[in-house]
Design a protein around this motif. Structure first.
Motif: not given
Length: 124
Positions: A26-39
């Motif tokens: 998509g073209r909305t990446f700059s509007g996304l807060t991004m995170a990493w989780f682990r499990q």
């Protein structure tokens, strides 16, 4: 709709490094807060790190402080997790997560989009 695809996991010896990548559609990446989780299967998902929409702010959990670095390249629609000085206890499935909006959270329920996960195994 946003699709996230992680890559970069694998097997590494303790003290080694890996870099995880998460490519977003998509073209909305700059509007996304991004995170990493682990499990670990059978256990609760654990917050690892988060980065703001601009990349100007980050936060991570105490157990990875000084060893892991989250970053993003909005031109490439990609977020990274550089993992150095890896320990056996870092072994997990790592997930990329995203949410629209400038606020960022450590709570996994706040994130709307998830990748399929990538396995990281650190041998002692």
């Amino acid at each position: 709709q946003v699709q996230l695809v992680e890559s970069g996991g694998g097997l590494v010896q303790a003290g080694g490094s890996l870099r995880l990548s998460c490519a977003a559609s998509g073209r909305t990446f700059s509007g996304l807060t991004m995170a990493w989780f682990r499990q670990t299967p059978g256990k609760e998902r654990e917050f690892v790190a988060v980065i703001s929409v601009s990349g100007g702010s980050t936060s991570d959990t105490d157990s990875v402080e000084g060893r892991f670095t989250i970053s993003r390249d909005n031109a490439k629609n990609t977020v990274y997790l550089q993992m150095d000085s890896l320990k056996p206890e870092d072994s997990d499935i790592y997930y990329c997560a995203a949410r629209f909006g400038a606020s960022y959270y450590r709570d996994d329920v706040k994130y709307t989009y998830w990748g399929q996960g990538t396995q990281v195994t650190v041998s002692s």
